[in-house]
Enzyme design. Structure first.
Site, PDB file in Angstrom:
ATOM      1  CG  HIS A 113      18.229  42.849   3.831  1.00  0.00           C
ATOM      2  ND1 HIS A 113      17.403  43.237   2.699  1.00  0.00           N
ATOM      3  CD2 HIS A 113      17.516  41.909   5.213  1.00  0.00           C
ATOM      4  CE1 HIS A 113      16.360  43.189   3.837  1.00  0.00           C
ATOM      5  NE2 HIS A 113      16.633  42.182   4.740  1.00  0.00           N
TER       6      HIS A 113
ATOM      7  N   PRO B  30      15.520  35.810   3.067  1.00  0.00           N
ATOM      8  CG  PRO B  30      15.483  34.924   5.577  1.00  0.00           C
ATOM      9  CD  PRO B  30      16.857  35.807   4.082  1.00  0.00           C
TER      10      PRO B  30
ATOM     11  NE  ARG C  90      14.903  45.255   6.020  1.00  0.00           N
ATOM     12  CZ  ARG C  90      14.046  45.903   4.945  1.00  0.00           C
ATOM     13  NH1 ARG C  90      14.123  47.230   4.804  1.00  0.00           N
ATOM     14  NH2 ARG C  90      13.282  45.117   4.140  1.00  0.00           N
TER      15      ARG C  90
ATOM     16  CB  VAL D 266      24.912  37.047  -0.679  1.00  0.00           C
ATOM     17  CG1 VAL D 266      23.841  38.751  -1.001  1.00  0.00           C
ATOM     18  CG2 VAL D 266      25.517  37.173  -0.206  1.00  0.00           C
TER      19      VAL D 266
ATOM     20  CG  HIS E 158      11.613  40.438  13.250  1.00  0.00           C
ATOM     21  ND1 HIS E 158      10.523  40.153  12.478  1.00  0.00           N
ATOM     22  CD2 HIS E 158      12.389  41.360  12.581  1.00  0.00           C
ATOM     23  CE1 HIS E 158      11.299  39.499  10.824  1.00  0.00           C
ATOM     24  NE2 HIS E 158      12.101  40.308  11.022  1.00  0.00           N
TER      25      HIS E 158
ATOM     26  CG  ASN F 134      18.216  44.540  -0.276  1.00  0.00           C
ATOM     27  OD1 ASN F 134      17.885  44.192   0.761  1.00  0.00           O
ATOM     28  ND2 ASN F 134      19.081  44.221  -0.588  1.00  0.00           N
TER      29      ASN F 134
ATOM     30  CB  SER G  69       7.587  46.330  23.200  1.00  0.00           C
ATOM     31  OG  SER G  69       9.078  46.104  24.632  1.00  0.00           O
TER      32      SER G  69
END
Length: 343
Positions: free
Chosen positions: A66, A177, A62, A70, A207, A108, A265
């Site tokens: 991130h 997002p 992640r 930008v 995810h 963040n 899972s």
């Protein structure tokens, strides 16, 4: 006249993105001649530390995402238009100084693993001072931590990124997002980085691992339309909603409870995320949004019809593509001595 100016700006944005999205200057084995052990040091570091805390693989992945998401900026000087791209440049690692940095932007605040990046940087610096960028360490640690924790997928990480000197919280807030994004917002965000709808669907597949805080999706469970706490998001499976409200996010103000993004899972990198989305059991509005677009939905159906190996192959391509967004190479930027501070 106004239309011509808008078209010119749009053209500059497109040229700017295309000139940067290729990641010119990146190549596999970039450090082979200047620090031959660099990638091995980072992999060994991941093996030593991620094997003890495999749940850190998701936050590091992640963090890389991130860092790359930008913005493209356009500014005018003496009647001339310029564009300036920032992307995978390690700016997410910088501490706030005179202004608030990306690290302290709302998207963040729940990122973990900054200490691991700092320690990996220290390990590399002992071998090759001032050679390996923090931006490359993020990219390599994201890949290597997934390998250690899950075995696959593997993707190539061309290196040669240099570190940026600018980090603005406002850019992170406006470009990363949000979990509340609709499909149009997601599509625009990805397209601005040169990423397609297919990349959007494939990268959302990450995810399948990791956790989320109730605060990132609580509005789907409580007061969705502003009519009271019994008002839930109708696009979410009602049985899943009931389970979350009973066992996890028990009130609308819960900001601390964590929920597995892929229940049953979440420790396995697989296709289960897509099955949940199809059952209307994705946690975020941005997950549910994938079903609202015909192309995105078709890609989900396609992934579910494919083997896990095919998904891994597609994920590898999208990750490598994302890792090239807005990179600094050559003499641009710098090689930071410490990842949290500019030199």
């Amino acid at each position: 006249m106004e239309n011509s100016k808008s078209l010119l700006i749009a053209f500059i944005v497109i040229v700017c993105i295309l000139s940067k999205i290729e990641g010119q200057g990146l190549k596999l084995g970039f450090y082979d001649s200047v620090c031959p052990q660099a990638e091995k040091i980072i992999l060994n570091f991941a093996k030593k530390h991620i094997s003890l805390v495999p749940e850190m693989a998701a936050p590091l992945l992640r963090m890389h995402f991130h860092d790359c998401f930008v913005r493209v900026s356009i500014y005018i000087t003496a009647g001339l238009y310029y564009c300036f791209v920032r992307g995978c440049d390690g700016s997410v690692l910088l501490n706030s100084t005179n202004s608030t940095a990306e690290k302290n932007a709302t998207p963040n605040l729940t990122i973990r693993g900054f200490d691991l990046i700092d320690k990996a940087k220290t390990a590399v610096e002992k071998q090759c001072p001032g050679v390996v960028s923090c931006a490359d360490i993020i990219a390599l640690m994201a890949r290597d931590s997934i390998l250690v924790a899950h075995g696959r997928p593997f993707w190539n990480v061309p290196t040669g990124r240099r570190d940026g000197r600018i980090s603005n919280a406002s850019e992170a807030l406006s470009n990363i997002p949000a979990p509340t994004s609709n499909f149009s917002q997601l599509n625009t965000s990805f397209a601005n980085k040169g990423l397609s709808v297919k990349d959007l669907v494939i990268l959302s597949g990450a995810h399948t691992i990791g956790i989320a805080h109730c605060s990132s999706f609580n509005t789907r469970l409580y007061n969705f339309s502003g009519n009271g706490d019994s008002d839930v998001d109708p696009s979410m499976d009602k049985f899943y909603v009931a389970n979350l409200k009973k066992n996890k996010c028990k009130n609308s103000t819960d900001n601390s409870t964590i929920v597995e993004m892929d229940p049953g899972s979440f420790k396995t990198f697989d296709l289960s995320y897509y099955r949940l989305v199809k059952k209307r059991r994705g946690l975020f509005q941005s997950d549910a949004a994938l079903l609202t677009d015909a192309n995105a939905k078709a890609y989900i159906d396609q992934e579910l019809a494919n083997t896990k190996a095919t998904f891994f192959s597609q994920f590898a391509k999208s990750m490598e593509k994302m890792g090239r967004v807005g990179v600094l190479t050559g003499s641009a930027g710098e090689i930071r001595k410490q990842c949290a501070f500019v030199n």
